[in-house]
Scaffold this active site. Structure first.
Site, PDB file in Angstrom:
ATOM      1  N   CYS A   1       3.430   1.626   2.509  1.00 45.83           N
ATOM      2  CA  CYS A   1       4.659   0.953   2.506  1.00 45.83           C
ATOM      3  C   CYS A   1       5.685   1.853   1.923  1.00 45.83           C
ATOM      4  CB  CYS A   1       4.363  -0.294   1.724  1.00 45.83           C
ATOM      5  SG  CYS A   1       3.380  -1.593   2.613  1.00 45.83           S
TER       6      CYS A   1
ATOM      7  N   ASP B   1      -3.577   7.623 -29.420  1.00 43.32           N
ATOM      8  CA  ASP B   1      -3.798   6.373 -29.775  1.00 43.32           C
ATOM      9  C   ASP B   1      -2.184   5.990 -30.602  1.00 43.32           C
ATOM     10  OD1 ASP B   1      -3.870   7.926 -32.176  1.00 43.32           O
ATOM     11  OD2 ASP B   1      -4.685   6.150 -33.338  1.00 43.32           O
TER      12      ASP B   1
ATOM     13  N   ASP C   1       2.276   9.499 -28.729  1.00 46.56           N
ATOM     14  CA  ASP C   1       1.359   9.902 -27.789  1.00 46.56           C
ATOM     15  C   ASP C   1       2.009   9.529 -26.300  1.00 46.56           C
ATOM     16  OD1 ASP C   1      -0.038  11.568 -29.485  1.00 46.56           O
ATOM     17  OD2 ASP C   1      -1.369   9.978 -29.934  1.00 46.56           O
TER      18      ASP C   1
ATOM     19  N   CYS D   1       0.779  -1.450   0.118  1.00 49.12           N
ATOM     20  CA  CYS D   1       0.048  -0.184  -0.031  1.00 49.12           C
ATOM     21  C   CYS D   1       0.923   1.258  -0.055  1.00 49.12           C
ATOM     22  CB  CYS D   1      -0.801   0.061   1.351  1.00 49.12           C
ATOM     23  SG  CYS D   1      -0.057   0.234   2.762  1.00 49.12           S
TER      24      CYS D   1
ATOM     25  N   ASP E   1      -5.135  14.075 -28.905  1.00 47.73           N
ATOM     26  CA  ASP E   1      -4.659  13.937 -29.991  1.00 47.73           C
ATOM     27  C   ASP E   1      -5.566  13.903 -31.050  1.00 47.73           C
ATOM     28  OD1 ASP E   1      -2.461  13.161 -31.769  1.00 47.73           O
ATOM     29  OD2 ASP E   1      -3.465  11.291 -32.026  1.00 47.73           O
TER      30      ASP E   1
END
Length: 718
Positions: free
Chosen positions: A22, A613, A617, A19, A416
Site C-alpha cells: 500500500c 531507560d 535515550d 500493508c 545506555d
C-alpha cells in the site's frame, strides 16, 4: 513530475493502508503528480512526507489521486478506529479457531455445511469486507496487495461452496463431493484480522512518545520585567529575559544562572541519576527539575531552540524515517495475484478446448482454492502470536512483529549506562575512616546529619545506615550550606559533611589520593569532618546491576558486539566498560548526539539495537533498528522502543535475541512450506490431478502443519 525546488515539505497522516505494498502504491501515485519532487511513505507510522510546490498541487490533488484507490491523506493525526476492528476480531477469531479444530472431527458434512455457510457468510461480508473491497480495487485499478490475495481466495472458496451446496445441478455437473470450503473463508479471515488488529494497536502507540515529550515542556515562567515579577506563558519568554526558579519547580528554558545556587536533577537530558550542583555562571536546561534553593537565570534559548525541543524533533524525524521492512508475503502479492488469476483462466480455457466444461470449472476452482493463501496468511501471525506470548511469560514485551523480526538480525547492541547497566540510584560504595572511630560510629553520625537533608546523596547514606541497622542521633543547629554541604551539632560537637569547597573553607587538608580513587570509579566523594579534622571519606555512586556482566557475556556468545553510550565522563565510562567486558565506549555524548552515533553504526553496516531507560535515550531508541527499553524506565523511553524488558533486568536482553531468532526461524520454515504447497499443488490442480476436495484437504493440511510448527515455540527454552 515537476523537478523544480518545492516551496516546502509537509508530513501527512494516511488512512487506509493495510500493508507495505500500500505504501509503495501511494508513493508511486503521488510522485507522478506535477509539482511533487519527492514522496516518502512510512507504513510503520502511517505518515507521508511530501515535498511539493503548492503553486502546482496540494492536498486536494493528492486525495483525488489516491482516494480512488481507497486511501486518504490528512493534515492532522487521527486515532485509528480500533473499536470496530476489535469487535470483528472478538467475534471472528474464536469462530475461526472453533471451525479449524472442528474440521478434524468426524461430523456429518451435509448438516455441518449449512452451519458453515451461515458462518462464512457473516465472516466474509461483514468482517472480511476490506478484503472484498481490495478485490474490487484490483479489478478496477490493477492495484494488488495482501488483502487482494485474501479476498480472491476466500471469495472463490465461498462462491464455489455456495453453488455446490444450493444448486444440485452444479454439484452434479462438477461431480463435487460433500466436502466444501467454507472453513477456508472463516479461518483465513479470522487469523489475518487478528494480526491486523495487533499491528494497528501497536502503531497507534507510536505517537504517544512525542505527545509525552511535548507534555514535559513548562507551561509558564516567573519573569522579571521592569522590576516586577510576573507569570507569563512560556511562549512569551524571549531571549534575554530574567527568570526566577523556585525549589521544586521545573526550569522553564535553557539559560545561565546569574544569582543563587541549587541542585538540579538533569536526568531528563543526561540520564545521570545524581543531581548536579549549580552555581552562578552555570548553564541550566529547560524542563529539568530544580531540587532545592532558588536562583535567577537569563533565558538563552527559547521555543524550538531549547534542548528538549531538539529532542522532540529528533524523535519525530527518526519515527517518520523509512525503515527497510519488507514483508515477503507483501512483496510477492504484486505478481502472485495476477499470476494465479492468469493460470486459473488459462486452465479453464485449455480444459474447455481440449476437455469439457466440468473439467474446466474443476481445474479453475481447484487452482484458486489450492492457491488460497491460508498457510501463507497463517505463517507469520501464528509464529508471532506464539513467540510474543512466550516472551511475555518471560517478562519481555514485544510491541509489534516488525520489532521482533528486526531484532532477530541485530549484530550490534548499544547500551545506555544509567538505569540499564547500573541501578540508576546512588548508593554508598566506599567508606574510608581516617581516625580511630569505627566505621559504624562514623556512618551513624554522618547519617544522622544527612537524614535532615533532601539531597539524593544524603538519601543514599541514610539508606546505608538503615541497612546496617544503625541508630540515628539527635542533631541540633542543623543547616544547609548552599552548594557546599551541611552542618549540625551532635552531643555538643559541630560536624560538617560536604565537598572540597567546604573542606577548603574549613582550612583542612584532604587526601587527594583517596579522592582521585573515588572519582576514577565515577563516584561522588562526601567528606565528613569536625571543626579540626577530616573524619572520613564516603564514596556515593551508581552501582552495577548484578546481571549486567553475565548479560554482556551472553550477547558475545550470540556473536553480537556491545557498546556503551553515555553522557557520563570518559574515565567513569571506561571503568565500567572494563568491569563488564564492553567492546566499545561512547562517552560524554549529549542527547542530541546519541542518535547520530546510532546512525553512524548503521551506516557502517551494522544492524543496531539501542537499550535505554531515560528520556534522553528516546532519539537513539527511535533511530536504532530496534529500540529496547527497560521496564523501570521513563514512559517516553518505553513508548519510543519496540521491545520492553520488564523489571529492568538486563539479563532478559540476550533471552530476547534468542527468542526473536527462534521465531524468525519458525516463520521462514512456515513460509517455505506454504510456498511448497502452492508450487506443487497448483500444477496438480491445473492438470485436474487434484480435485477441489483434495485441494481443500491439502490446503487444510498445510494450515495444520504451519500452526503445529509455530506451536513448537511454546517449548523453546530461552
Amino acid at each position: 513530475m515537476n523537478k523544480d525546488k518545492p516551496s516546502f515539505t509537509r508530513v501527512f497522516t494516511i488512512r487506509g493502508m493495510h500493508c507495505v505494498s500500500c505504501s509503495r502504491t501511494i508513493q508511486r501515485t503521488i510522485t507522478k503528480l506535477s509539482g511533487v519532487s519527492d514522496c516518502q511513505v512510512n507504513y510503520a507510522t502511517s505518515k507521508a512526507q511530501i515535498s511539493y510546490d503548492p503553486r502546482h498541487t496540494g492536498l486536494a490533488d493528492f486525495n483525488r489521486e489516491i482516494g480512488r484507490l481507497g486511501y486518504v491523506l490528512e493534515i492532522h493525526d487521527h486515532a485509528p478506529d480500533l473499536k470496530s476492528q476489535k469487535l470483528r476480531v472478538l467475534i471472528t477469531f474464536p469462530l475461526a479457531l472453533l471451525v479449524f479444530f472442528s474440521m478434524l472431527l468426524p461430523l456429518p458434512m451435509m448438516v455441518f455445511n449449512y452451519v458453515l455457510f451461515i458462518l462464512a457468510t457473516l465472516v466474509l461480508f461483514w468482517a472480511g469486507r476490506p478484503f472484498l473491497t481490495a478485490l474490487v480495487r484490483f479489478v478496477r485499478f490493477r492495484v494488488a496487495n495482501m488483502d487482494t490475495l485474501v479476498g480472491m481466495g476466500t471469495l472463490t472458496a465461498y462462491i464455489y461452496s455456495t453453488a455446490v451446496l444450493f444448486l444440485p445441478p452444479v454439484k452434479k455437473f462438477l461431480d463435487a463431493g460433500d466436502y466444501l470450503y467454507f472453513d477456508v473463508t472463516i479461518v483465513v479471515i479470522g487469523f489475518i484480522l487478528l494480526g491486523k488488529f495487533l499491528e494497528a494497536r501497536s502503531k497507534q502507540k507510536t505517537g504517544q512518545a512525542l505527545e509525552k515529550l511535548v507534555g514535559l515542556q513548562v507551561k509558564t515562567a516567573l519573569v522579571v520585567r521592569d522590576g516586577r515579577e510576573m507569570d507569563l506563558p512560556i511562549g512569551d519568554v524571549v531571549v534575554g529575559d530574567i527568570l526566577i526558579v523556585k525549589p521544586g519547580q521545573k526550569i522553564p528554558v535553557d539559560g545561565k544562572i546569574i544569582s543563587g545556587s541549587s541542585s538540579v536533577d538533569e536526568s531528563l537530558v543526561t540520564g545521570e541519576s545524581l543531581p548536579v550542583d549549580k552555581q552562578v555562571g552555570d548553564t541550566v536546561i529547560g524542563a529539568t527539575m530544580n531540587f532545592h534553593g532558588s536562583f535567577r537565570m537569563t533565558a538563552d534559548r527559547v521555543g524550538t531552540d531549547t534542548l528538549l525541543a531538539q529532542i522532540i524533533k529528533l524523535v519525530s524525524e527518526a519515527q517518520n524515517s523509512r525503515a527497510p521492512i519488507q514483508r515477503l508475503a507483501d512483496q510477492i502479492s504484486a505478481f502472485f495475484v495476477p499470476a494465479v488469476l492468469l493460470i486459473s483462466i488459462a486452465v479453464f480455457v485449455v480444459w474447455l478446448v481440449f476437455g469439457s466444461v466440468s473439467l474446466a470449472l474443476t481445474g479453475f476452482v481447484g487452482v484458486l482454492v489450492i492457491a488460497c493463501p491460508c498457510a501463507l496468511g497463517l505463517a507469520t501471525p501464528t509464529a508471532i502470536i506464539v513467540g510474543v506470548g512466550q516472551a511475555a511469560r518471560q517478562g519481555i514485551l514485544v510491541k509489534d512483529a516488525a520489532s521482533l523480526e528486526k531484532f532477530a538480525g541485530i549484530d550490534f547492541v548499544v547500551l545506555d549506562k544509567t538505569g540499564t547497566l547500573t541501578s540508576g540510584h546512588p548508593a554508598v560504595t566506599d567508606l574510608v575512616v581516617t581516625g580511630k572511630s569505627s566505621p559504624q560510629d562514623i556512618l551513624g553520625r554522618l547519617a544522622s546529619l544527612e537524614k535532615l537533608s533532601e539531597h539524593p546523596l544524603a538519601k543514599a547514606i541514610v539508606e546505608k545506615a538503615v541497612s546496617d541497622q544503625l541508630s540515628f542521633l539527635p542533631v541540633d543547629h542543623f543547616s544547609i550550606i548552599e552548594g557546599k554541604g551541611l552542618t549540625g551539632q551532635i552531643n555538643g560537637t559541630t560536624y560538617y559533611a560536604g565537598n572540597l569547597t567546604l573542606v577548603r573553607e574549613l582550612k583542612l587538608s584532604p587526601d587527594t589520593d583517596i579522592l582521585e580513587k573515588f572519582t576514577s570509579r565515577g563516584a561522588t566523594p562526601i567528606i565528613f569532618m569536625d571543626q579540626k579534622n577530616i573524619l572520613a571519606y564516603v564514596a556515593v555512586a551508581d552501582t552495577l546491576k548484578s546481571d549486567a556482566k553475565s548479560a554482556i557475556s551472553a550477547l558475545h556468545r550470540l556473536g553480537i558486539k556491545v557498546a556503551m553510550l553515555t553522557g557520563d565522563h570518559r574515565q567513569t565510562a571506561a571503568h565500567i566498560a572494563s568491569q563488564l567486558g564492553i567492546d566499545q565506549v561512547f562517552a560524554e555524548v549529549l542527547p542530541a548526539d546519541k542518535a547520530g552515533e546510532i546512525n553512524r553504526l548503521k551506516k557502517s553496516g551494522f544492524t543496531v539495537a539501542m537499550v535505554g531507560d531515560g528520556i534522553n535515550d528516546a532519539p537513539a531508541l527511535a533511530a536504532a533498528d530496534v529500540g529496547v527499553a527497560m521496564g523501570t524506565g521513563t514512559d517516553i523511553a518505553i513508548d519510543s522502543a519496540g521491545i520492553i524488558l520488564l523489571g529492568g533486568h538486563i539479563s532478559k536482553l540476550p533471552q530476547s535475541v534468542r527468542l526473536a531468532r527462534a521465531t524468525m526461524k519458525i516463520i521462514k520454515q512456515n513460509l517455505f512450506w506454504a510456498f511448497i504447497y502452492n508450487l506443487i499443488g497448483i500444477p496438480l490442480a491445473a492438470g485436474n490431478l487434484l480435485s477441489p476436495a483434495i485441494a481443500g484437504a491439502a490446503m487444510a493440511f498445510s494450515s495444520v502443519s504451519v500452526v503445529a510448527n509455530s506451536l513448537r515455540l511454546k517449548t523453546f527454552k530461552i
